[in-house]
Design a protein around this motif. Structure first.
Motif, PDB file in Angstrom:
ATOM      1  N   GLU A 230       0.839  -1.211   0.000  1.00 46.06           N
ATOM      2  CA  GLU A 230       0.000   0.000   0.000  1.00 46.06           C
ATOM      3  C   GLU A 230       0.875   1.261   0.000  1.00 46.06           C
ATOM      4  OE1 GLU A 230      -2.438  -1.267   3.560  1.00 46.06           O
ATOM      5  OE2 GLU A 230      -4.003  -0.392   2.304  1.00 46.06           O
ATOM      6  N   ILE A 231       1.961   1.210   0.737  1.00 45.35           N
ATOM      7  CA  ILE A 231       2.850   2.391   0.779  1.00 45.35           C
ATOM      8  C   ILE A 231       3.436   2.644  -0.615  1.00 45.35           C
ATOM      9  CG2 ILE A 231       5.028   3.258   1.732  1.00 45.35           C
ATOM     10  CD1 ILE A 231       4.154   1.789   4.375  1.00 45.35           C
ATOM     11  N   GLU A 232       3.767   1.557  -1.311  1.00 42.07           N
ATOM     12  CA  GLU A 232       4.276   1.731  -2.685  1.00 42.07           C
ATOM     13  C   GLU A 232       3.191   2.328  -3.590  1.00 42.07           C
ATOM     14  OE1 GLU A 232       7.374   1.750  -3.775  1.00 42.07           O
ATOM     15  OE2 GLU A 232       7.674   1.456  -1.628  1.00 42.07           O
ATOM     16  N   GLN A 233       1.976   1.898  -3.375  1.00 48.06           N
ATOM     17  CA  GLN A 233       0.863   2.461  -4.154  1.00 48.06           C
ATOM     18  C   GLN A 233       0.727   3.970  -3.911  1.00 48.06           C
ATOM     19  OE1 GLN A 233      -1.439   1.135  -6.422  1.00 48.06           O
ATOM     20  NE2 GLN A 233       0.160  -0.402  -6.481  1.00 48.06           N
ATOM     21  N   LEU A 234       0.830   4.355  -2.647  1.00 45.89           N
ATOM     22  CA  LEU A 234       0.683   5.785  -2.327  1.00 45.89           C
ATOM     23  C   LEU A 234       1.857   6.584  -2.889  1.00 45.89           C
ATOM     24  CD1 LEU A 234      -0.857   5.346   1.202  1.00 45.89           C
ATOM     25  CD2 LEU A 234      -1.920   6.538  -0.722  1.00 45.89           C
ATOM     26  N   ARG A 235       3.025   5.961  -2.872  1.00 44.91           N
ATOM     27  CA  ARG A 235       4.203   6.609  -3.484  1.00 44.91           C
ATOM     28  C   ARG A 235       3.933   6.849  -4.971  1.00 44.91           C
ATOM     29  NH1 ARG A 235       8.759   6.565  -0.563  1.00 44.91           N
ATOM     30  NH2 ARG A 235       8.485   4.752   0.738  1.00 44.91           N
ATOM     31  N   LYS A 236       3.383   5.836  -5.607  1.00 46.26           N
ATOM     32  CA  LYS A 236       3.097   5.942  -7.049  1.00 46.26           C
ATOM     33  C   LYS A 236       2.033   7.018  -7.307  1.00 46.26           C
ATOM     34  CE  LYS A 236       1.825   2.858 -10.812  1.00 46.26           C
ATOM     35  NZ  LYS A 236       1.371   1.498 -11.106  1.00 46.26           N
ATOM     36  N   ALA A 237       1.004   7.041  -6.463  1.00 47.20           N
ATOM     37  CA  ALA A 237      -0.051   8.055  -6.630  1.00 47.20           C
ATOM     38  C   ALA A 237       0.566   9.455  -6.541  1.00 47.20           C
ATOM     39  CB  ALA A 237      -1.129   7.875  -5.558  1.00 47.20           C
ATOM     40  N   CYS A 238       1.505   9.619  -5.623  1.00 51.53           N
ATOM     41  CA  CYS A 238       2.162  10.927  -5.476  1.00 51.53           C
ATOM     42  C   CYS A 238       3.026  11.243  -6.699  1.00 51.53           C
ATOM     43  CB  CYS A 238       3.008  10.960  -4.199  1.00 51.53           C
ATOM     44  SG  CYS A 238       1.999  11.060  -2.703  1.00 51.53           S
ATOM     45  N   GLU A 239       3.702  10.227  -7.229  1.00 55.23           N
ATOM     46  CA  GLU A 239       4.534  10.457  -8.433  1.00 55.23           C
ATOM     47  C   GLU A 239       3.687  10.931  -9.604  1.00 55.23           C
ATOM     48  OE1 GLU A 239       6.701   6.931  -9.609  1.00 55.23           O
ATOM     49  OE2 GLU A 239       7.786   6.987  -7.703  1.00 55.23           O
TER      50      GLU A 239
END
Ligand code: GLY
Ligand code: MN
Ligand code: MN
Length: 494
Positions: A230-239
């Motif tokens: 999930e943290i990787e997903q949120l990182r991607k959303a921010c990117e």
């Protein structure tokens, strides 16, 4: 089951209406001549493993109970056209699937634990014509995965979703003393069928609504701490969101020539191409519209010399959303007053971010940020001090308006129904992700501030991960300070 259509029955809706009836020859011909496209090369998807762990947590929390988690249904926009479907967040969280009309059922096993069954819509039947005659037929909406394919990718028992209500009723009839909880409000026909079928829910001392509410609250509590995926997903959303903001800056001249809609559309295009879309309606608020917290009409003029408040977040294909705000000088440089107000909000945000760390109370960051804003408002002569009195009476709220942040995840305002002691009155833990978003807003008709302040709104919002020893700004790819913003805008506009 879907309605059987016969060749002489006119097809309603869609463009088919123009054709009228179906000849026997066409009906028969459409049954054959199609290749077998079943896939045998699939593997379990990465998120399915995380979903299995999350289901275990639900199973452990509700031993001996039947748990029903619907995905939600398509919603009609008009006639035979639907709104874009977005699966219920708890469903996506527990299944790694996003298919409409689906239902996850956890049936308690005699020796403990649960059997998880996922009810999904199968591939369209070609024999009875549904694949080309039904509005949800694959010829109209695209190929679905087969139930066998879904079983491999999701690691679940899979059944036909059109049988879900009947199967659940059967399970209830076979074990009427098993308490049943459902996440209500997503699948109204299923809610109603359950109310009919479930004797225990009608007879139990605790009302069904209360039991269902407990399940909802539990789910929101479970989602507070994000796992690595999930943290990787949120990182991607921010990117993706960073790319969207860059696009907007590059296209500011076109926005000046048109309206805020150009900004909304520019961000949306990037979010849609690199992700699933926007996680919420973008607030593209230029000039005095920046003082309107949920300005989503986005139809105002974009004027050089004023500020643009853009609150926008991309949602990944897997439905995790960023929530980011930048307030930008449309001409590329802040005026002196804009800079002063911006700097106050920046300092408040810095104080708020510094208070995000494991073991801190969730409220700490809000209090830290609001103190800075109250101090500036007193210093500028807009409020009578002392600052402690202003804070005690919350007099600054006339200009700060909203809370300083919220949890973020599958929902933008994530985990909103978690217990107060776990969230707003709780303590931060590594893996939580929250926004820090202070603002100052001087309404255009506010006679309590000097005229030059009126119509200025500034918010800065970032997405902050609580780490083992502090925090990480996931949206830190976007500049925040006055100087960094001006330099960034210069570099993008050439
Ligand atoms: N974009 C909504 C919020 O900032 O909470
Ligand atoms: Mn926001
Ligand atoms: Mn927010």
């Amino acid at each position: 089951m879907s309605e059987e259509r016969t060749p002489d029955k006119p097809v309603k809706g869609r463009k088919n209406g123009l054709y009228g009836g179906i000849s026997d020859e066409l009906g028969a011909g459409m049954r054959s001549g199609w290749a077998d496209t079943e896939r045998h090369d699939l593997e379990p998807s990465e998120p399915s493993g995380y979903a299995a762990k999350r289901r275990k947590a639900v199973s452990a929390a509700f031993p001996g109970e039947r748990i029903i988690i619907p995905a939600g249904r398509l919603k009609t926009r008009s006639n035979d056209l639907d709104y874009t479907f977005r699966a219920a967040s708890d469903y996506a969280y527990l299944t790694a699937d996003q298919t409409e009309n689906s239902v996850l059922v956890l049936e308690p096993l005699p020796d403990g634990g649960h059997l998880a069954t996922l009810y999904l819509l199968p591939r369209s039947n070609r024999e009875n014509g549904e694949f080309w005659l039904d509005g949800q037929g694959e010829l109209w909406v695209g190929r679905r995965r087969s139930l066998a394919e879904a079983a491999v990718e999701l690691g679940l028992e899979i059944r036909d979703s059109r049988e879900a209500a009947a199967r659940i009723a059967e399970a209830i009839a076979a074990a009427p003393n098993v308490p049943t909880r459902i996440l209500r409000g997503h699948d109204l026909p299923l809610d109603a069928a359950l109310a009919e079928a479930d004797v225990v829910r009608r007879e139990e001392a605790q009302p069904a609504a209360e039991r269902d509410e407990e399940l909802k609250v539990f789910m929101h509590g479970l989602r507070l701490v994000k796992d690595d995926w999930e943290i990787e997903q949120l990182r991607k959303a921010c990117e993706i969101t960073v790319h969207g903001f860059e696009d907007v800056v590059r296209e500011l001249a076109a926005a000046v020539a048109t309206s805020e809609r150009w900004i909304e559309g520019t961000f949306w295009r990037r979010a849609r191409v690199e992700g699933n879309g926007v996680g919420y309606n973008s607030i593209a608020a230029a000039g005095p519209n920046a003082t309107i917290l949920h300005w989503i009409r986005d139809d105002g003029a974009v004027r050089p010399g004023e500020l643009l408040l853009l609150d926008a977040g991309a949602e990944t294909e897997e439905l995790y959303s960023a929530d980011v705000t930048r307030t930008l000088p449309i001409s590329g440089e802040f005026t002196e007053l804009q800079r002063k107000i911006y700097q106050a909000v920046y300092d408040a945000q810095e104080a708020g971010i510094a208070a995000v760390r494991p073991g801190a109370r969730f409220r700490d960051f809000h209090e830290a940020a609001q103190r800075v804003l109250a101090e500036r408002l007193v210093e500028w002569g807009l409020l009578d001090g002392p600052v402690d009195r202003v804070l005690e009476l919350a007099l600054h709220r006339r200009y700060t308006l909203h809370g300083t942040g919220h949890m973020l995840g599958l929902d933008v305002h994530d985990c909103a129904d978690a217990r107060c002691e776990d969230y707003v009155d709780g303590v931060l833990e590594p893996g939580m992700v929250q926004t820090v978003e202070p603002g100052l807003y001087f309404q255009r008709d506010d006679l309590t501030v000097p005229e030059e302040y009126r119509g200025i709104g500034v918010r800065i919002e970032d997405d902050i991960l609580v780490t083992a020893d502090g925090n990480e700004n996931l949206s830190g790819g976007l500049p925040r300070s006055v100087d960094a913003i001006e330099a960034w805008m210069r570099s993008l506009r050439g």
